[in-house]
Design an enzyme around this catalytic site. Structure first.
Site, mmCIF file in Angstrom:
data_model
loop_
_atom_site.group_PDB
_atom_site.id
_atom_site.type_symbol
_atom_site.label_atom_id
_atom_site.label_comp_id
_atom_site.label_asym_id
_atom_site.label_seq_id
_atom_site.Cartn_x
_atom_site.Cartn_y
_atom_site.Cartn_z
ATOM 1 N N LYS A 84 0.858 -1.177 0.000
ATOM 2 C CA LYS A 84 0.000 0.000 0.000
ATOM 3 C C LYS A 84 0.895 1.227 0.000
ATOM 4 C CE LYS A 84 -4.441 0.546 2.202
ATOM 5 N NZ LYS A 84 -5.101 0.639 3.493
ATOM 6 N N VAL A 85 0.744 2.033 -1.026
ATOM 7 C CA VAL A 85 1.630 3.187 -1.195
ATOM 8 C C VAL A 85 0.772 4.448 -1.202
ATOM 9 C CG1 VAL A 85 3.283 4.268 -2.761
ATOM 10 C CG2 VAL A 85 3.211 1.777 -2.584
#
Ligand code: E4P
Length: 217
Positions: A84-85
């Site tokens: 998750k960025v």
């Protein structure tokens, strides 16, 4: 529409996995922190339960750091781990690099169509617009999800749109209606989705009537 659970609580995740409806899981540092457990233990346990993508948030503020974290997480389970960025310029660079290495990414904290377009072009596997947090500031969160789904589909882009920051069952219904590919749903809302007073009354009545049927001796 696929169903992910938005939780880092092992008991909740295990229970919902047992319902046979779970396609994946999203976590974030706030959810992990609520469990009081070390980050890595928590994620390793979730990977052992969920049969699908598991989003794990990178917390570095620069692209090389995010990529390094992503590579480390992916070693735990290359098929399931989704890094998750956060949506930002460094995040875009990290998404590009991770997707080039075949590591799944979920671009999180998306609040506009321009952000979604950039995330998709960088190669994000998933894009997460946050419905509830927009509703909280008097914007129609679901309109954003709908616009992003249209955008992704009109250009045949591969990213899947996750309706995130879901707060109640109507958010889920609306996500499905507008064609979100996935909704990531807190445990409490998943339980609410199973309930209807007429179902409870019906079960009670059938049980009572069943008990009146003479039993064979
Ligand atoms: C999604 O991936 C996020 O973890 C989550 O949906 C955020 O929800 P919140 O706005 O209720 O914190």
């Amino acid at each position: 529409m696929k169903i992910f659970i938005d939780s880092a609580n092992i008991d909740e995740i295990r229970e919902v996995a047992g319902w046979g409806i779970l396609d994946g899981c999203t976590t974030n540092p706030s959810l992990v922190s609520k469990t009081g457990r070390p980050f890595r233990d928590c994620i390793a346990d979730i990977l052992g339960i969920v049969d699908g993508p598991v989003s794990v948030e990178a917390v570095s503020t620069d692209a090389p750091g995010m990529v390094k974290e992503g590579e480390d997480w992916a070693r735990l389970d290359p098929d399931k781990v989704t890094v998750k960025v956060p949506m930002c310029i460094e995040g875009l660079k990290a998404i590009k690099s991770l997707s080039g290495k075949g590591i799944k990414t979920n671009c999180t904290l998306v609040f506009s169509q321009t952000q979604a377009l950039l995330a998709a072009r960088a190669g994000a596997t998933f894009i997460s617009p946050f419905v509830g947090r927009l509703d909280d500031i008097s914007h129609q969160g679901m309109d954003l999800v709908s616009d992003i789904v249209d955008l992704i589909e009109s250009y045949d882009m591969e990213a899947e749109v996750i309706a995130a920051s879901i707060r109640h069952p109507l958010h889920v219904v609306e996500s499905a209606r507008i064609g979100a590919h996935i909704a990531t749903i807190p445990y409490k809302v998943l339980v609410q989705m199973t309930r209807h007073p007429l179902t409870d009354i019906g079960i009670e009545r059938f049980q009572a009537d069943y008990n009146k049927i003479p039993k064979p001796r």
